[in-house]
Design a protein around this motif. Structure first.
Motif, PDB file in Angstrom:
ATOM      1  N   PRO A 142       1.526   0.328 -11.421  1.00 44.22           N
ATOM      2  CA  PRO A 142       0.453   0.464 -10.424  1.00 44.22           C
ATOM      3  C   PRO A 142      -0.339   1.751 -10.616  1.00 44.22           C
ATOM      4  O   PRO A 142      -0.042   2.559 -11.493  1.00 44.22           O
ATOM      5  CB  PRO A 142       1.226   0.466  -9.093  1.00 44.22           C
ATOM      6  CG  PRO A 142       2.588   0.946  -9.445  1.00 44.22           C
ATOM      7  CD  PRO A 142       2.863   0.447 -10.833  1.00 44.22           C
ATOM      8  N   SER A 143      -1.332   1.946  -9.767  1.00 46.56           N
ATOM      9  CA  SER A 143      -2.225   3.099  -9.877  1.00 46.56           C
ATOM     10  C   SER A 143      -1.475   4.403  -9.634  1.00 46.56           C
ATOM     11  O   SER A 143      -0.387   4.429  -9.050  1.00 46.56           O
ATOM     12  CB  SER A 143      -3.368   2.974  -8.869  1.00 46.56           C
ATOM     13  OG  SER A 143      -2.863   3.129  -7.550  1.00 46.56           O
ATOM     14  N   GLU A 144      -2.089   5.508 -10.058  1.00 50.14           N
ATOM     15  CA  GLU A 144      -1.487   6.824  -9.858  1.00 50.14           C
ATOM     16  C   GLU A 144      -1.272   7.121  -8.379  1.00 50.14           C
ATOM     17  O   GLU A 144      -0.277   7.735  -7.997  1.00 50.14           O
ATOM     18  CB  GLU A 144      -2.384   7.904 -10.487  1.00 50.14           C
ATOM     19  CG  GLU A 144      -2.383   7.913 -12.006  1.00 50.14           C
ATOM     20  CD  GLU A 144      -1.027   8.278 -12.584  1.00 50.14           C
ATOM     21  OE1 GLU A 144      -0.263   9.003 -11.912  1.00 50.14           O
ATOM     22  OE2 GLU A 144      -0.730   7.838 -13.705  1.00 50.14           O
ATOM     23  N   GLU A 145      -2.210   6.677  -7.547  1.00 51.93           N
ATOM     24  CA  GLU A 145      -2.072   6.916  -6.102  1.00 51.93           C
ATOM     25  C   GLU A 145      -0.826   6.240  -5.567  1.00 51.93           C
ATOM     26  O   GLU A 145      -0.068   6.829  -4.776  1.00 51.93           O
ATOM     27  CB  GLU A 145      -3.308   6.402  -5.356  1.00 51.93           C
ATOM     28  CG  GLU A 145      -3.235   6.661  -3.855  1.00 51.93           C
ATOM     29  CD  GLU A 145      -4.405   6.076  -3.088  1.00 51.93           C
ATOM     30  OE1 GLU A 145      -4.492   6.324  -1.879  1.00 51.93           O
ATOM     31  OE2 GLU A 145      -5.224   5.360  -3.709  1.00 51.93           O
ATOM     32  N   HIS A 163       1.545  -7.294 -10.007  1.00 55.33           N
ATOM     33  CA  HIS A 163       0.799  -6.053  -9.792  1.00 55.33           C
ATOM     34  C   HIS A 163      -0.445  -6.265  -8.929  1.00 55.33           C
ATOM     35  O   HIS A 163      -0.955  -5.310  -8.335  1.00 55.33           O
ATOM     36  CB  HIS A 163       0.390  -5.442 -11.142  1.00 55.33           C
ATOM     37  CG  HIS A 163      -0.733  -6.177 -11.818  1.00 55.33           C
ATOM     38  ND1 HIS A 163      -0.561  -7.343 -12.526  1.00 55.33           N
ATOM     39  CD2 HIS A 163      -2.079  -5.902 -11.864  1.00 55.33           C
ATOM     40  CE1 HIS A 163      -1.728  -7.754 -12.988  1.00 55.33           C
ATOM     41  NE2 HIS A 163      -2.662  -6.908 -12.611  1.00 55.33           N
ATOM     42  N   THR A 164      -0.917  -7.491  -8.847  1.00 57.71           N
ATOM     43  CA  THR A 164      -2.129  -7.771  -8.069  1.00 57.71           C
ATOM     44  C   THR A 164      -1.930  -7.550  -6.575  1.00 57.71           C
ATOM     45  O   THR A 164      -2.911  -7.487  -5.827  1.00 57.71           O
ATOM     46  CB  THR A 164      -2.581  -9.223  -8.302  1.00 57.71           C
ATOM     47  OG1 THR A 164      -1.484 -10.117  -8.026  1.00 57.71           O
ATOM     48  CG2 THR A 164      -3.036  -9.422  -9.741  1.00 57.71           C
ATOM     49  N   LYS A 214       3.124  -4.797 -14.134  1.00 60.81           N
ATOM     50  CA  LYS A 214       2.282  -3.727 -14.667  1.00 60.81           C
ATOM     51  C   LYS A 214       2.469  -2.481 -13.809  1.00 60.81           C
ATOM     52  O   LYS A 214       2.774  -2.566 -12.617  1.00 60.81           O
ATOM     53  CB  LYS A 214       0.800  -4.131 -14.679  1.00 60.81           C
ATOM     54  CG  LYS A 214       0.446  -5.186 -15.707  1.00 60.81           C
ATOM     55  CD  LYS A 214      -1.059  -5.437 -15.722  1.00 60.81           C
ATOM     56  CE  LYS A 214      -1.424  -6.501 -16.749  1.00 60.81           C
ATOM     57  NZ  LYS A 214      -2.889  -6.766 -16.774  1.00 60.81           N
ATOM     58  N   THR A 216       0.860  -1.184   0.000  1.00 61.80           N
ATOM     59  CA  THR A 216       0.000   0.000   0.000  1.00 61.80           C
ATOM     60  C   THR A 216       0.897   1.235   0.000  1.00 61.80           C
ATOM     61  O   THR A 216       2.120   1.137  -0.067  1.00 61.80           O
ATOM     62  CB  THR A 216      -0.903   0.033   1.237  1.00 61.80           C
ATOM     63  OG1 THR A 216      -0.092   0.263   2.406  1.00 61.80           O
ATOM     64  CG2 THR A 216      -1.668  -1.270   1.397  1.00 61.80           C
ATOM     65  N   THR A 217       0.281   2.403   0.084  1.00 60.34           N
ATOM     66  CA  THR A 217       1.048   3.644   0.146  1.00 60.34           C
ATOM     67  C   THR A 217       1.896   3.718   1.422  1.00 60.34           C
ATOM     68  O   THR A 217       2.814   4.529   1.502  1.00 60.34           O
ATOM     69  CB  THR A 217       0.119   4.860   0.090  1.00 60.34           C
ATOM     70  OG1 THR A 217      -0.839   4.775   1.159  1.00 60.34           O
ATOM     71  CG2 THR A 217      -0.618   4.910  -1.237  1.00 60.34           C
ATOM     72  N   GLU A 232      -2.078  -2.267  -3.356  1.00 62.13           N
ATOM     73  CA  GLU A 232      -3.312  -1.751  -2.743  1.00 62.13           C
ATOM     74  C   GLU A 232      -4.041  -2.795  -1.903  1.00 62.13           C
ATOM     75  O   GLU A 232      -5.183  -2.579  -1.509  1.00 62.13           O
ATOM     76  CB  GLU A 232      -4.233  -1.127  -3.802  1.00 62.13           C
ATOM     77  CG  GLU A 232      -3.586   0.035  -4.540  1.00 62.13           C
ATOM     78  CD  GLU A 232      -4.502   0.669  -5.556  1.00 62.13           C
ATOM     79  OE1 GLU A 232      -5.730   0.613  -5.376  1.00 62.13           O
ATOM     80  OE2 GLU A 232      -3.986   1.212  -6.536  1.00 62.13           O
TER      81      GLU A 232
END
Length: 252
Positions: free
Chosen positions: A227-230, A201-202, A225, A170-171, A205
């Motif tokens: 990851p998300s922008e966040e 990539h799974t 892949k 996570t972040t 988050e």
């Protein structure tokens, strides 16, 4: 949280660690022992889950090792191998992807420290690999050594590169569903000059109960892949490699 949601989360954790105690269920979901016990009974109605003395477990504990390697895992492992140089001192964590790294690395003059039985079995066939294996409590499902003994053993070593798997990112960093495994991973990070996370990539988050490290403690992430922008916003300062196959990658 509804019971159906708790049961789905427990099943997800069982796929990663093979078993889960009532105490872990109580802490994770903030429920009473009676509620955790009722959840265990409900889970046992699934043919793949068994009630055991302390909680629940998968009926076929060896299935973790029987999972076939995916193209994504192979691409990630080949990219990881491209970062290994002769005479490196390496720490190999326990994961199916890192086991692939060990297989694809081949016979090279490197030193490797690991807590994984499967990585040990692979590397023991290579004459030029100097291999060290930690002791500790055997985790039958993951086929590795965990607990205080393994963590203390890891403190005896110093490595220039650590290849570590990720149950979840996570972040805030890496987390694990297993407290003893998280403790060993922390010791590995402390023993390494460079921390290299290998993960599909799974795993981004997702989050589990036990903290392993913050993102600031990671040097390189290899995945399949973007990851998300966040997530990307929090990866500044980390080298992000997107594996393309055959050791090729795109630095993002």
């Amino acid at each position: 949280m509804l019971q159906a949601d708790r049961l789905a989360e427990v099943k997800r954790i069982l796929q990663l660690q093979g078993e889960m105690s009532l105490e872990e269920m109580m802490k994770l979901f903030g429920v009473s022992r009676d509620t955790a016990r009722r959840d265990a009974v409900k889970l046992s109605e699934d043919g793949d889950v068994l009630r055991v003395k302390r909680g629940v477990a998968l009926r076929s504990p060896r299935s973790y090792r029987d999972r076939p390697a995916t193209p994504a895992k192979e691409a990630i492992a080949k990219t990881a191998c491209a970062l290994i140089q002769d005479y490196d001192t390496l720490i190999f964590d326990t994961s199916t992807t890192i086991e692939l790294v060990a297989r694809l690395m081949g016979n090279r003059p490197v030193s490797v420290i690991t807590n994984s039985i499967d990585v040990m079995n692979v590397l023991s066939e290579y004459r030029d690999v100097e291999l060290y294996v930690t002791g500790g409590k055997l985790h039958a499902y993951h086929r590795n050594f965990v607990g205080p003994g393994a963590a203390e053993e890891m403190q005896k070593y110093s490595a220039n590169k650590l290849f570590i798997g990720a149950c979840a990112i996570t972040t805030k960093g890496l987390t694990s569903p297993d407290e003893q495994e998280a403790h060993v991973k922390k010791s590995m990070i402390q023993a390494a000059q460079q921390v290299i996370v290998v993960t599909e990539h799974t795993k981004f988050e997702k989050a589990f109960l036990h903290n392993v490290c913050s993102l600031k403690e990671i040097d390189i992430i290899i995945t399949d892949k973007v990851p998300s922008e966040e997530i990307l916003e929090h990866l500044q300062g980390i080298q992000l490699l997107i594996a393309k196959g055959e050791g090729d990658y795109e630095e993002y």
